[in-house]
Design a protein around this motif. Structure first.
Motif, PDB file in Angstrom:
ATOM      1  N   VAL A   1       0.888  -1.161   0.000  1.00  0.00           N
ATOM      2  CA  VAL A   1       0.000   0.000   0.000  1.00  0.00           C
ATOM      3  C   VAL A   1       0.925   1.209   0.000  1.00  0.00           C
ATOM      4  O   VAL A   1       1.541   1.531   1.013  1.00  0.00           O
ATOM      5  CB  VAL A   1      -0.924  -0.001   1.224  1.00  0.00           C
ATOM      6  N   ALA A   2       1.051   1.865  -1.142  1.00  0.00           N
ATOM      7  CA  ALA A   2       2.182   2.761  -1.368  1.00  0.00           C
ATOM      8  C   ALA A   2       1.836   4.239  -1.246  1.00  0.00           C
ATOM      9  O   ALA A   2       0.733   4.669  -1.571  1.00  0.00           O
ATOM     10  CB  ALA A   2       2.778   2.501  -2.752  1.00  0.00           C
ATOM     11  N   LEU A   3       2.799   4.985  -0.779  1.00  0.00           N
ATOM     12  CA  LEU A   3       2.755   6.442  -0.756  1.00  0.00           C
ATOM     13  C   LEU A   3       3.496   6.938  -1.996  1.00  0.00           C
ATOM     14  O   LEU A   3       4.590   6.467  -2.303  1.00  0.00           O
ATOM     15  CB  LEU A   3       3.446   6.953   0.510  1.00  0.00           C
ATOM     16  N   ASP A   4       2.900   7.885  -2.706  1.00  0.00           N
ATOM     17  CA  ASP A   4       3.537   8.394  -3.927  1.00  0.00           C
ATOM     18  C   ASP A   4       4.544   9.472  -3.542  1.00  0.00           C
ATOM     19  O   ASP A   4       4.224  10.660  -3.459  1.00  0.00           O
ATOM     20  CB  ASP A   4       2.469   8.956  -4.869  1.00  0.00           C
ATOM     21  N   HIS A   5       5.782   9.034  -3.302  1.00  0.00           N
ATOM     22  CA  HIS A   5       6.850   9.924  -2.834  1.00  0.00           C
ATOM     23  C   HIS A   5       8.163   9.451  -3.455  1.00  0.00           C
ATOM     24  O   HIS A   5       8.354   8.237  -3.678  1.00  0.00           O
ATOM     25  CB  HIS A   5       6.922   9.876  -1.302  1.00  0.00           C
ATOM     26  N   PRO A   6       9.100  10.364  -3.752  1.00  0.00           N
ATOM     27  CA  PRO A   6      10.354   9.953  -4.400  1.00  0.00           C
ATOM     28  C   PRO A   6      11.106   8.846  -3.671  1.00  0.00           C
ATOM     29  O   PRO A   6      11.655   7.939  -4.317  1.00  0.00           O
ATOM     30  CB  PRO A   6      11.166  11.259  -4.429  1.00  0.00           C
ATOM     31  N   SER A   7      11.153   8.889  -2.343  1.00  0.00           N
ATOM     32  CA  SER A   7      11.903   7.865  -1.611  1.00  0.00           C
ATOM     33  C   SER A   7      11.220   6.508  -1.699  1.00  0.00           C
ATOM     34  O   SER A   7      11.884   5.466  -1.782  1.00  0.00           O
ATOM     35  CB  SER A   7      12.075   8.276  -0.142  1.00  0.00           C
ATOM     36  N   VAL A   8       9.899   6.505  -1.708  1.00  0.00           N
ATOM     37  CA  VAL A   8       9.155   5.250  -1.849  1.00  0.00           C
ATOM     38  C   VAL A   8       9.308   4.725  -3.271  1.00  0.00           C
ATOM     39  O   VAL A   8       9.508   3.528  -3.498  1.00  0.00           O
ATOM     40  CB  VAL A   8       7.663   5.455  -1.503  1.00  0.00           C
ATOM     41  N   ARG A   9       9.235   5.623  -4.234  1.00  0.00           N
ATOM     42  CA  ARG A   9       9.426   5.251  -5.635  1.00  0.00           C
ATOM     43  C   ARG A   9      10.800   4.603  -5.826  1.00  0.00           C
ATOM     44  O   ARG A   9      10.933   3.574  -6.502  1.00  0.00           O
ATOM     45  CB  ARG A   9       9.290   6.489  -6.515  1.00  0.00           C
ATOM     46  N   ALA A  10      11.816   5.190  -5.233  1.00  0.00           N
ATOM     47  CA  ALA A  10      13.172   4.647  -5.354  1.00  0.00           C
ATOM     48  C   ALA A  10      13.270   3.267  -4.713  1.00  0.00           C
ATOM     49  O   ALA A  10      13.929   2.366  -5.256  1.00  0.00           O
ATOM     50  CB  ALA A  10      14.172   5.606  -4.710  1.00  0.00           C
ATOM     51  N   ALA A  11      12.609   3.085  -3.559  1.00  0.00           N
ATOM     52  CA  ALA A  11      12.646   1.791  -2.876  1.00  0.00           C
ATOM     53  C   ALA A  11      11.947   0.715  -3.705  1.00  0.00           C
ATOM     54  O   ALA A  11      12.422  -0.431  -3.785  1.00  0.00           O
ATOM     55  CB  ALA A  11      12.003   1.912  -1.501  1.00  0.00           C
ATOM     56  N   VAL A  12      10.826   1.067  -4.325  1.00  0.00           N
ATOM     57  CA  VAL A  12      10.127   0.127  -5.206  1.00  0.00           C
ATOM     58  C   VAL A  12      11.031  -0.255  -6.365  1.00  0.00           C
ATOM     59  O   VAL A  12      11.167  -1.441  -6.710  1.00  0.00           O
ATOM     60  CB  VAL A  12       8.808   0.741  -5.720  1.00  0.00           C
ATOM     61  N   ASN A  13      11.677   0.727  -6.971  1.00  0.00           N
ATOM     62  CA  ASN A  13      12.572   0.452  -8.097  1.00  0.00           C
ATOM     63  C   ASN A  13      13.744  -0.431  -7.681  1.00  0.00           C
ATOM     64  O   ASN A  13      14.167  -1.318  -8.436  1.00  0.00           O
ATOM     65  CB  ASN A  13      13.091   1.758  -8.691  1.00  0.00           C
ATOM     66  N   ASP A  14      14.272  -0.194  -6.483  1.00  0.00           N
ATOM     67  CA  ASP A  14      15.381  -1.025  -5.994  1.00  0.00           C
ATOM     68  C   ASP A  14      14.947  -2.484  -5.830  1.00  0.00           C
ATOM     69  O   ASP A  14      15.710  -3.406  -6.137  1.00  0.00           O
ATOM     70  CB  ASP A  14      15.900  -0.484  -4.658  1.00  0.00           C
ATOM     71  N   LEU A  15      13.732  -2.683  -5.329  1.00  0.00           N
ATOM     72  CA  LEU A  15      13.215  -4.044  -5.174  1.00  0.00           C
ATOM     73  C   LEU A  15      13.096  -4.727  -6.534  1.00  0.00           C
ATOM     74  O   LEU A  15      13.501  -5.878  -6.702  1.00  0.00           O
ATOM     75  CB  LEU A  15      11.848  -4.012  -4.489  1.00  0.00           C
TER      76      LEU A  15
END
Length: 348
Positions: free
Chosen positions: A134-148
């Protein structure tokens, strides 16, 4: 007749036992060989369908050296809708076991981007095949998703999306359409009266809440010139915080005629509305059918709920992650989450 142990993967022997036939008969039915009576064919196929049994899939899963692991990163706190999703995941235990799947729920503060990003980063290298968040639309969250994703983990966003990330799929409703639906309901139920409309959200950083508000404002501004939308209150889906903020707003604006709760915190929102003494004059539209919203609808406190099926979302998220992990196509129509309008008179 002894049923198979739900903690163990289903086998052809289990299907044979349930259908009351031999293993050889099950094999004949699966391969459409002659010599099996129609009634026996029916019993075998019913047992297969009842258990959603796929022999080739079961064999492939059993051949794997380990079970697949999925993590569901969910909001911490008493969000009734999210708790429903988790409950449905629990009900899938037998289905998951038959496919050698393990699902772990990880609770975190999805309203704090640094906390949510850290929770996602902690899953990298943790031997997870898939993550639903359940995601928050934020640059740090976006980066973490991309890293995964870069680390080889399949990622689906659940309920709230991060479309600019490299997540593999989104499971949830069209939230702009949901917001537009809420706006149309509020506008039409208020009727010709003039006044203000209050909006309560968990956070506008949550994509689902932001899109709902956007859709709501679109409809109110273009179709209901008699209504003025007040600035959004962010209650973090917390009852006490939502109640306090909304109570202050009612004190400042006695001409509020409409109320839209785009997230949770519904108990606090309803209490503030009741304490204002104008619950009969204010049209109240919220989201999801829970024990609480059902009660509010029956009492006439809430006029309508924009609903999405939590069981469908739980099942769809697992099925999509499994398809992604196997490299199989996703059945888009099967996994599409519908928007429902629920009122007192059509409560499920």
């Amino acid at each position: 007749m002894k049923e198979p142990d739900p903690s163990s993967p289903l086998t052809l022997k289990d299907i044979a036992r349930q259908a009351g036939v031999s293993l050889a008969t099950v094999d004949r039915v699966l391969h459409n060989r002659p010599g099996v009576r129609p009634d026996t064919v029916r019993r075998v196929r019913e047992a297969i369908e009842r258990n959603s049994f796929q022999p080739h899939v079961a064999a492939a899963e059993l051949a794997r050296s380990r079970a697949r692991r999925f993590a569901f990163v969910m909001p911490s706190g008493p969000n009734l809708f999210m708790m429903q999703i988790q409950s449905y995941l629990g009900e899938m235990a037998g289905w998951l076991s038959a496919r050698r799947l393990a699902v772990e729920v990880i609770a975190t503060d999805v309203f704090d981007p640094s906390v949510l990003a850290a929770s996602l980063e902690s899953l990298i290298g943790g031997d997870y095949d898939g993550v639903a968040v359940v995601a928050l639309d934020h640059p740090s969250v976006r980066a973490a998703v991309n890293d995964l994703v870069d680390a080889g983990t399949k990622v689906v966003t659940l309920v709230s999306d991060v479309p600019s990330s490299r997540r593999n799929h989104y499971i949830g409703i069209d939230n702009i359409a949901a917001g537009r639906t809420a706006g149309a309901l509020v506008g039409r139920l208020v009727g010709p009266r003039s006044g203000k409309v209050a909006i309560v959200a968990g956070s506008q950083g949550l994509r689902d809440h932001a899109e709902r508000i956007f859709g709501f404002n679109q409809v109110i501004s273009s179709e209901f010139s008699n209504l003025e939308v007040l600035p959004v209150l962010e209650g973090r889906d917390e009852d006490e915080r939502s109640e306090q903020m909304l109570s202050r707003l009612f004190g400042k604006h006695p001409d509020i005629v409409g109320l839209y709760n785009a997230g949770a915190g519904t108990q606090g929102v309803a209490k503030a509305l009741g304490d204002s003494g104008c619950e009969k004059q204010v049209v109240f539209v919220g989201h999801d059918v829970t024990v609480l919203t059902r009660k509010l609808l029956l009492q006439g406190v809430m006029d309508a709920a924009i609903s999405q099926n939590p069981g469908h979302e739980a099942r769809a998220a697992v099925r999509v992650l499994l398809s992604l992990a196997r490299g199989e196509p996703i059945l888009i129509e099967q996994e599409k989450i519908r928007i429902d309008i629920v009122m007192r008179d059509n409560l499920p």
